[in-house]
Design a protein around this motif. Structure first.
Motif, short mmCIF file in Angstrom:
data_model
loop_
_atom_site.label_atom_id
_atom_site.label_comp_id
_atom_site.label_asym_id
_atom_site.label_seq_id
_atom_site.Cartn_x
_atom_site.Cartn_y
_atom_site.Cartn_z
N GLU A 258 0.83 -1.21 0.00
CA GLU A 258 0.00 0.00 0.00
C GLU A 258 0.86 1.26 0.00
O GLU A 258 0.55 2.23 -0.70
CB GLU A 258 -0.93 0.00 1.22
CG GLU A 258 -1.94 1.14 1.23
CD GLU A 258 -2.86 1.14 0.02
OE1 GLU A 258 -3.29 2.24 -0.40
OE2 GLU A 258 -3.15 0.04 -0.51
N LYS A 261 2.21 1.97 -3.41
CA LYS A 261 1.20 2.61 -4.25
C LYS A 261 1.09 4.10 -3.93
O LYS A 261 1.05 4.95 -4.82
CB LYS A 261 -0.16 1.94 -4.06
CG LYS A 261 -0.28 0.55 -4.63
CD LYS A 261 -1.65 -0.05 -4.33
CE LYS A 261 -1.76 -1.49 -4.80
NZ LYS A 261 -3.07 -2.08 -4.43
N TYR A 302 2.31 -0.53 8.61
CA TYR A 302 3.16 -0.49 7.42
C TYR A 302 4.63 -0.30 7.83
O TYR A 302 5.54 -0.91 7.25
CB TYR A 302 2.74 0.64 6.49
CG TYR A 302 1.33 0.52 5.95
CD1 TYR A 302 0.63 -0.67 5.99
CD2 TYR A 302 0.69 1.64 5.40
CE1 TYR A 302 -0.67 -0.77 5.50
CE2 TYR A 302 -0.61 1.55 4.90
CZ TYR A 302 -1.27 0.36 4.96
OH TYR A 302 -2.56 0.28 4.48
#
Length: 433
Positions: A258, A261, A302
């Protein structure tokens, strides 16, 4: 002869531009004492906030200590990016220029004229004064970048990719070989995209093949591979090369899908891992990467994934950067992470990076390696300072030579060494042959 002092800030791509300016000023004597200089030049960096602050400090310090009647010129990325503001705020500077006119610095000084060309300077056949070494040189193969990373403003002031002609690069390397240089690092904003703007599908592979033909090139390496423009064919060309060492420098910036991206990196974790595993599997490989901590959108989850990855995957060097909020980037308008959280994450991941580097150093103890003698060490004249042949110049570490089975050691010479210990962040070694 009049004297010139040049302060080159930022990356080694800037250093090449600075060396071109020194080449254009061949009627000047180079001095490292600013107060002596008739001309002072600051080649600035404008990449992230800390680099911008360093550039401003350098300019203001030279304004204070320059001798009366001297000329102060400010060039480079920071000037290109903030031209109008800096011209207004720096009245004591005599000459301003951006990233388009490094080869014209002699004319600007002679006429005391500022100049801002529309196009980014692309090296051709200009003479360079190589600084800091008699055996290693950086070779810049292109300018600009076509990538759209969310955090990076470089395309806004450097423009799109512009590649040099392969034969032009070959001619420069041949000329430097004639002058005694044998170790070369090939650099650009995105080296793995080299040639795409001039219709070359595998431009970097073609360049590698041409450099391999040059007698006298003993060691070469590629810096700044970009994940989406690096493929296994390119990696195999490096691995199979008799000249290019298995030095793989690919800043991944993050590993969470993620985040990749959000950062507009163009590929995901699986593709990055595939490339990294191919690099790691190569014989005597050396892996360097860079990461950014605290980019907008980076959750604790993350960040923890990134930490685990860096602990598990064996990098030799990891450069860690705190996210810098920059104008003219996609991330500028995103919701920002508080600075105290960024600082906390940076401290944690820096410790992981330091451990990885120490492990890489410790793994070399007891081994025999090829190394280049760089001169007296940072510890003084009681040691020679050296680097492994596979390492890049100055950035990957220093080896202290405290013993030799040979006499008359030459600076710039290539020797076999045995690494005996790792003390205080430095490897100790003796020269064998």
């Amino acid at each position: 002869m009049p004297k010139v002092f040049l302060q080159s800030l930022g990356c080694n791509k800037n250093l090449v531009d600075s060396e071109i300016m020194l080449g254009a000023l061949r009627d000047f004597e180079v001095t490292d004492i600013p107060k002596e200089a008739d001309v002072l030049i600051v080649n600035t960096c404008g990449f992230i906030n800390s680099a911008k602050q360093e550039s401003i400090r350098a300019i203001l310090e030279l304004c204070e200590i320059r001798k009366k009647g001297s000329i102060l010129a400010v060039t480079g990325c920071l000037m290109q990016r903030y031209k109008d503001e800096l011209i207004k705020e720096l009245p004591d500077v005599d000459i301003f220029s951006g990233v388009g006119d490094f080869g014209e610095i002699d004319k600007m000084i002679a006429g005391k004229l500022s100049k801002f060309s529309d196009e980014t300077f692309l090296q051709k056949n200009e003479n360079r004064v190589i600084t800091g070494t008699n055996f290693h040189a950086y070779i810049k193969i292109s300018e600009g970048c076509n990538q759209k990373c969310s955090f990076c403003a470089i395309p806004s002031f450097k423009g799109r990719l512009k590649s040099r002609d392969i034969q032009n690069i070959v001619s420069e390397v041949e000329m430097l070989v004639e002058r005694g240089y044998y170790d070369f690092s090939f650099i650009a904003q995105d080296t793995s995209s080299f040639g795409r703007d001039i219709g070359l599908k595998n431009g970097l592979i073609s360049l590698i093949k041409e450099i391999e033909k040059i007698n006298g090139v003993k060691i070469a390496r590629i810096l700044y591979l970009y994940p989406t423009t690096t493929n296994k064919e390119l990696l195999q060309a490096i691995i199979d090369s008799p000249v290019f060492v298995n030095y793989f420098d690919m800043p991944i910036q993050h590993i969470n899908d993620e985040m990749l991206k959000i950062m507009k990196r163009g590929n995901g974790k699986a593709e990055i891992l595939e490339l990294l595993q191919t690099m790691r599997a190569a014989k005597n490989s050396f892996l360097r990467t860079g990461i950014i901590v605290g980019h907008p959108g980076e959750s604790e989850e993350y960040f923890d994934e990134l930490c685990r990855f860096l602990q598990e995957f064996r990098f030799d060097r990891i450069s860690v950067f705190a996210y810098s909020k920059e104008e003219d980037t996609a991330s500028f308008e995103m919701k920002q992470i508080p600075q105290n959280i960024i600082k906390k994450r940076l401290n944690k991941i820096a410790k992981i990076a330091d451990r990885a580097i120490d492990e890489s150093f410790h793994a070399l103890i007891g081994t025999e390696q090829m190394a280049e003698i760089c001169g007296f060490s940072s510890e003084g004249e009681f040691f020679y300072g050296a680097k492994l042949a596979i390492w890049d110049f100055e950035i990957d570490g220093e080896i202290l030579i405290n013993e030799s089975e040979l006499e008359n050691i030459e600076v710039g010479g290539l020797y076999k060494i045995k690494i005996t210990d790792f003390v205080g962040g430095k490897l100790l070694a003796k020269i064998i042959s």
